[in-house]
Write an enzyme that holds these catalytic residues in place. Structure first.
Site, PDB file in Angstrom:
ATOM      1  CB  SER A 221     124.564  44.055  -9.969  1.00  6.96           C
ATOM      2  OG  SER A 221     125.465  45.026 -10.367  1.00  6.96           O
TER       3      SER A 221
ATOM      4  CG  HIS B 236     123.043  48.521  -7.674  1.00 14.85           C
ATOM      5  ND1 HIS B 236     122.584  48.361  -8.947  1.00 14.85           N
ATOM      6  CD2 HIS B 236     124.085  47.665  -7.546  1.00 14.85           C
ATOM      7  CE1 HIS B 236     123.314  47.451  -9.575  1.00 14.85           C
ATOM      8  NE2 HIS B 236     124.231  47.013  -8.735  1.00 14.85           N
TER       9      HIS B 236
END
Ligand SMILES: *[C@@H]1O[C@H](CO)[C@@H](O)[C@H](O)[C@H]1NC(C)=O
Ligand SMILES: *[C@@H]1O[C@H](CO)[C@@H](O)[C@H](O)[C@H]1NC(C)=O
Ligand SMILES: *[C@@H]1O[C@H](CO)[C@@H](O)[C@H](O)[C@H]1NC(C)=O
Ligand SMILES: *[C@@H]1O[C@H](CO)[C@@H](O)[C@H](O)[C@H]1NC(C)=O
Ligand SMILES: *[C@@H]1O[C@H](CO)[C@@H](O)[C@H](O)[C@H]1NC(C)=O
Length: 406
Positions: free
Chosen positions: A164, A373
């Site tokens: 990320s 995620h």
């Protein structure tokens, strides 16, 4: 009206934060241990290093084992710490898997997080300490860690893996300091973030109000957001009930924000998240994401430096608008792995990123429609769906096994 927006914004942020709070009746002993304690409890050696950046932040770096193999640097994402890489059961955490393969594994921690909250001059109690966004994490933290590891190991290059924001930091570092590219064997971006244009999590509703929220936070002298040991955390502990219903609620909030993947979620992870998340960061770091979302759909403004406002921009950048990072200057070989169910690093933004990078080798969709995620770190099936393919990925094998020939 603006005032209402402030308070609604703050309420929603608070709700989102406290909902990440989590029931701990599924006991996980890692919840209350530090990264170093977890690594040692799993029977690995762990060495702690302190790396000082050019702008004076003192970062903690954790090394697993004492291998003389090729160095790998793992960098966590927003609001997190390096605990991300080591809390899955043995043999299912990327950090331990790489160490088991003989790599020399380093886990870095961004400025301001639980382990890296020191500075040669500034005190975290001072506002000035929190005067950074993820620009500085890329401009200073990444090069400092890379240089430190290469100097320590006397190796010419290392492998960088970022989750990320950990990927965004890498792109900022290598686009701004192109000589750094020569010190990278390869970069692997897991759920990499750069453009936020298609950020699809419901928290995006807050983004247009980022200036108002920042104004409010500044007025209340809040410069560090969600830092681990503050009031919000005590509140969080007090509201969380240890019931099945709360687990469901917390799980649903996490799904709501990051994408739903029930099958791949181990509820035992909740207590680890509760114990370690958030690791703390500056308000400006979060604001930069919101800015990225707000300008992301405008051509040429997808991935820009922090917007300080016209006059400060002029002083810093020489122009009133923040400059964009030129991703074609990222010439280190890059591999991207992304999830179709990821609301934060959305497939459309990955597609944009993959077209910009100067030396993209491959962009791989994880073979699971709901992959979200957090699955990159904690998914029950991540070993089979991600780490096995990542390590055995045809184009990568050569680099993993014979890196010096590449
Ligand atoms: C869930 O996590 C716990 C604690 O780390 C672990 O013991 C268990 O094996 C995990 N379950 C699965 C299916 O991976
Ligand atoms: C933040 O940094 C900028 C430039 O480095 C400086 O002008 C500003 O005064 C700083 N703000 C605080 C609160 O220290
Ligand atoms: C490089 O490592 C040596 C010891 O191996 C140390 O004395 C020196 O300070 C290090 N330099 C940097 C820039 O970290
Ligand atoms: C945040 O936590 C630290 C450490 O517990 C404490 O010293 C500080 O006063 C807290 N800040 C606020 C705003 O509560
Ligand atoms: C980005 O860098 C490349 C390579 O140096 C250059 O050709 C290109 O013009 C740059 N793009 C922008 C928008 O500055």
């Amino acid at each position: 009206m603006r005032l209402v927006v402030f308070f609604v914004g703050i309420l929603v942020l608070t709700f989102v934060h406290h909902s990440l709070c989590i029931a701990t009746n599924v006991r996980n002993p890692d919840a209350t241990k530090s990264t170093v304690e977890i690594i040692r409890s799993r029977g690995y050696l762990c060495t702690v290093y302190h790396v000082t950046t050019d702008d004076g932040y003192i970062l903690e770096l954790h090394r697993i084992g004492l291998s003389s193999g090729r160095p790998v640097l793992l960098q966590h994402g927003l609001l997190s710490t390096d605990v991300d890489w080591i809390t899955n059961p043995a043999g299912q955490s990327l950090g331990f898997r790489l160490a088991d393969m003989g790599y020399d594994v380093y886990l870095s921690n961004s400025r301001g997080n639980t382990y890296s909250r020191r500075h040669v001059r500034l005190d975290p109690k001072e506002e000035a300490y929190w005067n950074f966004s993820y620009d500085e994490m890329g401009l200073y933290d990444v090069p400092a860690n890379v240089e430190f590891i290469l100097n320590l190991t006397r190796q010419p290059k290392l492998i960088y893996i970022g989750h990320s924001m950990g990927a965004a930091m890498f792109y900022i570092a290598t686009a701004s300091r192109p000589e750094l590219n020569h010190k990278i064997d390869l970069m692997i971006g897991l759920a990499p973030v750069a453009s936020m244009a298609h950020f699809n999590s419901p928290v995006k509703a807050l983004a247009p109000h980022v200036d108002a929220i920042q104004f409010f936070l500044r007025a209340t002298r809040t410069r560090a957001f969600l830092a681990k040991e503050n009031w919000s955390r005590r509140f969080q502990k007090s509201v969380c009930q240890h019931t099945f219903k709360t687990i469901q609620l917390c799980q649903n909030v996490i799904f709501y924000i990051t994408g739903t993947d029930r099958e791949n979620f181990n509820s035992s992870v909740l207590s680890v998240i509760e114990g370690h998340f958030p690791g703390g960061t500056s308000v400006n770091t979060l604001a930069q994401f919101a800015q990225g979302y707000n300008t992301g759909k405008r051509e040429g403004e997808q991935f820009r430096a922090y917007d300080h406002g016209p006059s400060e921009n002029l002083r810093r950048y020489g122009v009133t608008q923040p400059p964009s990072y030129n991703l074609s200057l990222v010439t280190a070989p890059v591999y991207l792995f992304w999830g179709a169910g990821d609301l934060l690093a959305s497939p459309k933004d990955i597609e944009w990123l993959s077209k910009q990078l100067g030396n993209l080798q491959s962009s791989v969709k994880v073979d699971w429609p709901e992959f979200n995620h957090l699955d990159f770190l904690w998914g029950v099936n991540s070993n089979r769906l991600l780490y096995d393919p990542l390590i055995a990925f045809p184009k990568l094998v050569h680099l993993w096994i014979f890196p010096e020939d590449s």
